[in-house]
Design an enzyme around this catalytic site. Structure first.
Site, PDB file in Angstrom:
ATOM      1  N   ASP A 129      39.898  40.456  41.690  1.00 36.75           N
ATOM      2  CA  ASP A 129      40.628  41.317  40.752  1.00 36.75           C
ATOM      3  C   ASP A 129      40.645  42.723  41.312  1.00 36.75           C
ATOM      4  OD1 ASP A 129      41.094  39.264  38.938  1.00 36.75           O
ATOM      5  OD2 ASP A 129      39.330  39.713  37.726  1.00 36.75           O
ATOM      6  N   ASP A 148      46.602  36.837  36.995  1.00 29.58           N
ATOM      7  CA  ASP A 148      46.243  37.043  35.594  1.00 29.58           C
ATOM      8  C   ASP A 148      47.466  37.444  34.767  1.00 29.58           C
ATOM      9  OD1 ASP A 148      43.589  36.520  36.276  1.00 29.58           O
ATOM     10  OD2 ASP A 148      43.093  38.645  36.490  1.00 29.58           O
TER      11      ASP A 148
END
Length: 157
Positions: free
Chosen positions: A117, A136
């Site tokens: 991330d 995501d």
């Protein structure tokens, strides 16, 4: 069906390409953070071993493989659902977003042991401690799209 496959492929490639560019090429894995448009958009490296927002994060290898299995099962279920129901174009695109994003995060877990991330957005004086990635975004948009574009009227045939 073509919309689903093409969307999943584009989403997967875009996710992996952005991760490679940011994490490897730009060196975010080593640097930790890069300010792009402070304070609104920054790159903050986070290795997510759990699900959204690090929930169920655990360094145990078992949890990693459970999350891989869950993501693959959900992807397969969505694929079968789309094959059986043959919903409209927007539902197929939504399914492709969800599948492509899920497979992008699965590949991260297989290669790195965690999801890479790196996007961090802050607004309006509220500091956001969480990072996310293209997969995501695609998973979230795909899930919302499946809610909006499936169901409703049944075919009379």
């Amino acid at each position: 069906m073509r919309a689903l496959g093409l969307t999943a492929l584009i989403t997967f490639v875009l996710d992996q390409l952005t991760k490679w560019l940011v994490v490897q090429w730009a060196g975010l894995a080593v640097r930790g953070e890069i300010d792009l448009l402070p304070p609104w958009l920054n790159l903050r490296m986070a290795w997510n071993r759990g699900v959204n927002f690090g929930l169920m994060a655990n360094d145990a290898d078992l949890m990693r493989w459970i999350l891989i299995g869950v993501a693959l099962a959900i992807s397969l279920w969505v694929l079968i659902w789309m094959l059986r129901e043959r919903p409209g174009r927007w539902a197929m695109i939504s399914g492709g977003l969800l599948i492509g994003g899920a497979l992008g995060n699965v590949l991260d877990r297989v290669i790195y042991g965690a999801v890479a991330d790196f996007l961090n957005m802050t607004c309006c004086g509220i500091e956001n401690p969480y990072s996310f990635n293209v997969a995501d975004i695609a998973i979230f948009a795909g899930a919302i799209g499946l809610i909006l574009f499936t169901g409703g009227k049944k075919n009379k045939a």
